[in-house]
Design an enzyme around this catalytic site. Structure first.
Site, PDB file in Angstrom:
ATOM      1  N   ASN A  20     -24.594  26.378  37.483  1.00 14.87           N
ATOM      2  CA  ASN A  20     -25.714  25.511  37.836  1.00 14.87           C
ATOM      3  C   ASN A  20     -26.270  25.919  39.186  1.00 14.87           C
ATOM      4  OD1 ASN A  20     -24.372  23.873  39.983  1.00 14.87           O
ATOM      5  ND2 ASN A  20     -23.013  23.398  38.272  1.00 14.87           N
TER       6      ASN A  20
ATOM      7  N   ALA B  76     -19.179  18.567  44.911  1.00 12.99           N
ATOM      8  CA  ALA B  76     -19.377  19.705  43.995  1.00 12.99           C
ATOM      9  C   ALA B  76     -20.182  19.292  42.774  1.00 12.99           C
ATOM     10  CB  ALA B  76     -18.023  20.259  43.561  1.00 12.99           C
TER      11      ALA B  76
ATOM     12  N   PRO C 243     -12.398  18.154  32.583  1.00 11.99           N
ATOM     13  CA  PRO C 243     -11.866  16.929  33.201  1.00 11.99           C
ATOM     14  C   PRO C 243     -12.824  16.421  34.267  1.00 11.99           C
ATOM     15  CG  PRO C 243     -10.671  18.884  33.969  1.00 11.99           C
ATOM     16  CD  PRO C 243     -11.580  19.327  32.859  1.00 11.99           C
TER      17      PRO C 243
ATOM     18  N   PHE D  85     -20.860  11.903  44.423  1.00 12.48           N
ATOM     19  CA  PHE D  85     -22.273  12.268  44.513  1.00 12.48           C
ATOM     20  C   PHE D  85     -22.898  12.151  43.129  1.00 12.48           C
ATOM     21  CE2 PHE D  85     -23.520  14.214  48.607  1.00 12.48           C
ATOM     22  CZ  PHE D  85     -22.323  14.031  49.283  1.00 12.48           C
TER      23      PHE D  85
ATOM     24  N   LYS E 130     -23.034   4.796  37.426  1.00 14.89           N
ATOM     25  CA  LYS E 130     -22.088   5.898  37.618  1.00 14.89           C
ATOM     26  C   LYS E 130     -20.965   5.475  38.568  1.00 14.89           C
ATOM     27  CE  LYS E 130     -23.826   9.990  37.084  1.00 14.89           C
ATOM     28  NZ  LYS E 130     -24.621  11.191  37.324  1.00 14.89           N
TER      29      LYS E 130
HETATM   30  N1  CTP Z   1     -17.592  15.265  39.081  1.00 10.68           N
HETATM   31  C1  CTP Z   1     -16.274  15.666  39.012  1.00 10.68           C
HETATM   32  N2  CTP Z   1     -15.808  16.280  37.892  1.00 10.68           N
HETATM   33  C2  CTP Z   1     -16.616  16.487  36.825  1.00 10.68           C
HETATM   34  C3  CTP Z   1     -17.955  16.074  36.887  1.00 10.68           C
HETATM   35  C4  CTP Z   1     -18.413  15.471  38.029  1.00 10.68           C
HETATM   36  O1  CTP Z   1     -15.540  15.476  39.980  1.00 10.68           O
HETATM   37  N3  CTP Z   1     -16.136  17.081  35.768  1.00 10.68           N
HETATM   38  C5  CTP Z   1     -18.078  14.558  40.280  1.00 10.68           C
HETATM   39  C6  CTP Z   1     -19.091  15.308  41.104  1.00 10.68           C
HETATM   40  O2  CTP Z   1     -18.480  16.084  42.118  1.00 10.68           O
HETATM   41  C7  CTP Z   1     -19.916  14.186  41.689  1.00 10.68           C
HETATM   42  C8  CTP Z   1     -19.897  13.125  40.610  1.00 10.68           C
HETATM   43  O3  CTP Z   1     -18.743  13.414  39.842  1.00 10.68           O
HETATM   44  O4  CTP Z   1     -19.292  13.627  42.835  1.00 10.68           O
HETATM   45  C9  CTP Z   1     -21.138  13.042  39.787  1.00 10.68           C
HETATM   46  O5  CTP Z   1     -21.114  13.877  38.712  1.00 10.68           O
HETATM   47  P1  CTP Z   1     -22.207  13.895  37.539  1.00 10.68           P
HETATM   48  O6  CTP Z   1     -21.989  15.186  36.844  1.00 10.68           O
HETATM   49  O7  CTP Z   1     -23.557  13.619  38.083  1.00 10.68           O
HETATM   50  O8  CTP Z   1     -21.780  12.636  36.736  1.00 10.68           O
HETATM   51  P2  CTP Z   1     -21.638  12.441  35.214  1.00 10.68           P
HETATM   52  O9  CTP Z   1     -20.790  11.237  35.091  1.00 10.68           O
HETATM   53  O10 CTP Z   1     -21.157  13.689  34.607  1.00 10.68           O
HETATM   54  O11 CTP Z   1     -23.089  12.074  34.748  1.00 10.68           O
HETATM   55  P3  CTP Z   1     -24.244  12.893  34.021  1.00 10.68           P
HETATM   56  O12 CTP Z   1     -24.142  12.421  32.668  1.00 10.68           O
HETATM   57  O13 CTP Z   1     -25.455  12.470  34.780  1.00 10.68           O
HETATM   58  O14 CTP Z   1     -23.934  14.358  34.181  1.00 10.68           O
END
Ligand code: CTP
Length: 402
Positions: free
Chosen positions: A207, A272, A306, A324, A338
């Site tokens: 990304n 991240a 995960p 974040f 969230k």
């Molecule tokens: N994060 C994480 N591990 C993941 C995905 C996300 O630790 N596998 C953390 C990111 O570092 C960030 C937060 O979760 O602090 C937000 O992630 P985001 O991808 O925006 O949230 P999602 O719940 O996956 O929502 P979306 O459906 O918008 O992707």
């Protein structure tokens, strides 16, 4: 560095040739610098060079009547508000650890009440020797700061750890010593950058995250005196001064690194952009078009990664956790959901659709969202300033004043 009074102790390693540049960097930052050097250091850099760049007399011997008459070694030790020993040889580290004082540098080190920063430089085997490592552990325990050494080609012909940190890195580490340290005692774990999920031997899913926001948080936390571990996805950004960096590639590697550091962390800032999905069966070889059932389409099966943030929030003895969220619509509402879903203590939401915000930008317009549902909207600010405001809030959650 304005108004700082720094004594630079130079000892006998080849890296001593970089010390004139270090003196200039410190002086450019506003510090006054006085140099002291061991006889061995004089083999690698002439005292007159250091005298010229520092604009101050240089101490070379403990018993030189003229030098001792001009400014005696105890007066020099008292004058300092910071002592830097660079390069610090294995021999000098041993002397500092054991309180020996048989040259002007080790004597000033024993006599001064100023904090000490050392920049070790030596052959890789000397560095790894248990005697050196145990001396370093003793010094660290006593509050001595250590910058470097770096890994690379060594003057002795070996490869490995042992290169003195660059003058700019030593100056940056020096700036951290002695300032206000409101996060002293905290261990801050930061994730930054995007992860890369392999598809085959040459391709990955990734990304557009640059890592700038997380790196800014790590650097600011270190400036405030915290011990900082930065778990970073692939990024060309330099490691902020005073930060321990663990490089990872995939979400699973990031999870392992985070869980390994978690027991000691008191604050976790998860900046991240972790890939939510990875290829179910990454190919070890390169996928060739001619091997596909159709050359026109390719179907990749993805599986969930995960969720590291959600997982650490569920831990029994968890640190204060900041998440974040990058959103492109209904910023506040989505962020509130969230935050509730993941269970963190604060969520930093940013609208990636906005100008001057989000991926790879040096600025960010964020909204802090709190578990009670309150929001705090900030204007577009440099990411370094967002980091500072964020750490002010986090310090309050930890019961301090930032
Ligand atoms: N994060 C994480 N591990 C993941 C995905 C996300 O630790 N596998 C953390 C990111 O570092 C960030 C937060 O979760 O602090 C937000 O992630 P985001 O991808 O925006 O949230 P999602 O719940 O996956 O929502 P979306 O459906 O918008 O992707």
């Amino acid at each position: 560095m304005e108004q700082r009074r720094i004594v630079l102790g130079v000892t006998g390693g080849i890296a001593a040739y970089k010390t004139p540049e270090l003196v200039r960097t410190l002086r450019r930052g506003g510090a006054a610098v006085r140099c002291a050097m061991t006889p061995a250091a004089g083999e690698f850099v002439a005292p007159l060079v250091l005298q010229t760049v520092s604009g101050e007399p240089v101490r070379t011997g403990l018993f030189d009547r003229v030098e001792e008459g001009a400014i005696d070694h105890v007066a020099l030790a008292d004058w300092a508000d910071l002592l830097i020993v660079a390069p610090a040889t294995a021999n000098t580290l041993a002397k500092l650890a054991h309180g020996l004082a048989d040259d002007v540098v080790s004597t000033v080190a024993l006599a001064t009440q100023a904090p000490l920063l050392v920049a070790p430089a030596m052959n890789v085997n000397m560095w790894r020797h248990p005697a050196t490592q145990s001396n370093l552990a003793t010094l660290r325990q006593r509050g001595v700061r250590v910058v470097g050494p770096e890994t690379g080609a060594l003057a002795c012909g070996w490869e490995g750890e042992g290169r003195m940190a660059e003058p700019a890195a030593i100056a940056a580490a020096a700036a951290l010593v002695g300032g206000p340290r409101p996060l002293a005692g905290e261990v801050v774990l930061v994730t930054a950058g995007g992860t890369r999920e392999p598809v085959d031997a040459v391709r990955f899913l990734g990304n557009r995250s640059s890592g700038k926001m997380g790196f800014a948080v790590a650097g600011e936390a270190a400036r405030r005196g915290a011990e900082v571990v930065l778990v970073a996805g692939p990024s060309a950004l330099p490691t902020p001064a005073g930060v321990r960096r663990l490089d990872v590639e995939t979400a699973q590697e990031m999870r392992e690194a985070v869980l390994g550091e978690l027991p000691r962390a008191t604050i976790a800032v998860m900046a991240a952009a972790v890939a939510d999905f990875r290829a179910a069966r990454p190919e070890i070889r390169k996928i060739r078009k001619e091997d596909l059932p159709s050359e026109e389409t390719l179907t990749l099966e993805l599986v969930r990664n995960p969720d590291i943030l959600a997982e650490i929030c569920r831990h029994e003895r968890r640190p204060v956790v900041v998440g974040f969220a990058a959103e492109s619509q209904d910023l506040v509402e989505t962020a509130r959901r969230k935050l509730a879903r993941k269970g963190c203590d604060l969520l930093v939401a940013n609208d990636i659709a906005r100008e001057g915000s989000g991926f790879d930008s040096d600025t960010n317009a964020v909204v802090f969202v709190w578990p009670g549902g309150e929001v705090e909207e900030l204007p577009s600010l440099p990411k370094t300033e967002v980091a500072a405001l964020l750490l002010d809030r986090v310090a309050k959650l930890r019961g301090g004043d930032g």
